[in-house]
Write a protein that holds these residues in place. Structure first.
Motif, mmCIF file in Angstrom:
data_model
loop_
_atom_site.group_PDB
_atom_site.id
_atom_site.type_symbol
_atom_site.label_atom_id
_atom_site.label_comp_id
_atom_site.label_asym_id
_atom_site.label_seq_id
_atom_site.Cartn_x
_atom_site.Cartn_y
_atom_site.Cartn_z
ATOM 1 N N PHE A 121 0.834 -1.193 0.000
ATOM 2 C CA PHE A 121 0.000 0.000 0.000
ATOM 3 C C PHE A 121 0.869 1.243 0.000
ATOM 4 N N TYR A 122 0.297 2.342 -0.519
ATOM 5 C CA TYR A 122 0.987 3.631 -0.541
ATOM 6 C C TYR A 122 0.056 4.653 0.115
ATOM 7 N N PRO A 123 0.368 5.081 1.330
ATOM 8 C CA PRO A 123 -0.524 6.000 2.051
ATOM 9 C C PRO A 123 -0.555 7.391 1.423
ATOM 10 N N TRP A 124 -1.737 7.996 1.409
ATOM 11 C CA TRP A 124 -1.881 9.339 0.882
ATOM 12 C C TRP A 124 -2.760 10.227 1.763
ATOM 13 N N GLY A 125 -3.316 9.688 2.815
ATOM 14 C CA GLY A 125 -4.164 10.506 3.676
ATOM 15 C C GLY A 125 -4.543 9.778 4.943
ATOM 16 N N GLY A 126 -5.300 10.465 5.754
ATOM 17 C CA GLY A 126 -5.766 9.889 7.005
ATOM 18 C C GLY A 126 -7.079 10.515 7.426
ATOM 19 N N THR A 127 -7.718 9.904 8.387
ATOM 20 C CA THR A 127 -8.988 10.415 8.895
ATOM 21 C C THR A 127 -8.792 10.987 10.289
ATOM 22 N N ASP A 128 -9.803 11.688 10.768
ATOM 23 C CA ASP A 128 -9.738 12.234 12.126
ATOM 24 C C ASP A 128 -9.806 11.136 13.184
ATOM 25 N N ASN A 129 -10.116 9.916 12.778
ATOM 26 C CA ASN A 129 -10.139 8.773 13.698
ATOM 27 C C ASN A 129 -8.808 8.024 13.724
ATOM 28 N N GLY A 130 -7.832 8.485 12.944
ATOM 29 C CA GLY A 130 -6.535 7.829 12.910
ATOM 30 C C GLY A 130 -6.408 6.721 11.874
ATOM 31 N N ASP A 131 -7.418 6.569 11.007
ATOM 32 C CA ASP A 131 -7.347 5.573 9.939
ATOM 33 C C ASP A 131 -6.408 6.063 8.845
ATOM 34 N N CYS A 132 -5.794 5.154 8.134
ATOM 35 C CA CYS A 132 -4.881 5.481 7.038
ATOM 36 C C CYS A 132 -5.587 5.225 5.713
ATOM 37 N N LEU A 133 -5.616 6.229 4.848
ATOM 38 C CA LEU A 133 -6.140 6.075 3.498
ATOM 39 C C LEU A 133 -4.949 5.832 2.588
ATOM 40 N N ALA A 134 -5.044 4.810 1.745
ATOM 41 C CA ALA A 134 -3.902 4.431 0.922
ATOM 42 C C ALA A 134 -4.375 3.872 -0.409
#
Length: 86
Positions: A27-40
């Motif tokens: 995976f290549y991360p590019w963002g995150g949420t206010d809950n600490g989740d990683c968007l990739a």
């Protein structure tokens, strides 16, 4: 995120089973949420076709593959239709 994951994978390979970037299936991360989740992006095949995955804040066992490209995912998110289980 990438380097931290690589360090964790080296220390605890039994828990961090996703390959490290740039390997296929990683995976290549590019963002995150206010809950600490990683968007990739899920690194799979042609980069123009990579889809979004969400890695839950509870760790790499909490993963949801959204099966949407980033632009599609953001459209769904902004229209409050994005849903995931992680």
């Amino acid at each position: 995120h990438i380097w931290a994951y690589q360090d964790l994978k080296r220390s605890h390979p039994e828990y961090y089973s996703i390959p490290s970037y740039p390997a296929e299936g990683s995976f290549y991360p590019w963002g995150g949420t206010d809950n600490g989740d990683c968007l990739a992006w899920e690194v799979k095949g042609d980069p123009s076709r990579w889809t979004v995955m969400l890695i839950g804040s509870s760790g790499p066992k909490a993963i949801d593959y959204c099966n949407l490209k980033m632009s599609e995912f953001l459209y769904e998110l902004l229209n409050r239709r994005a849903r995931w289980e992680a």
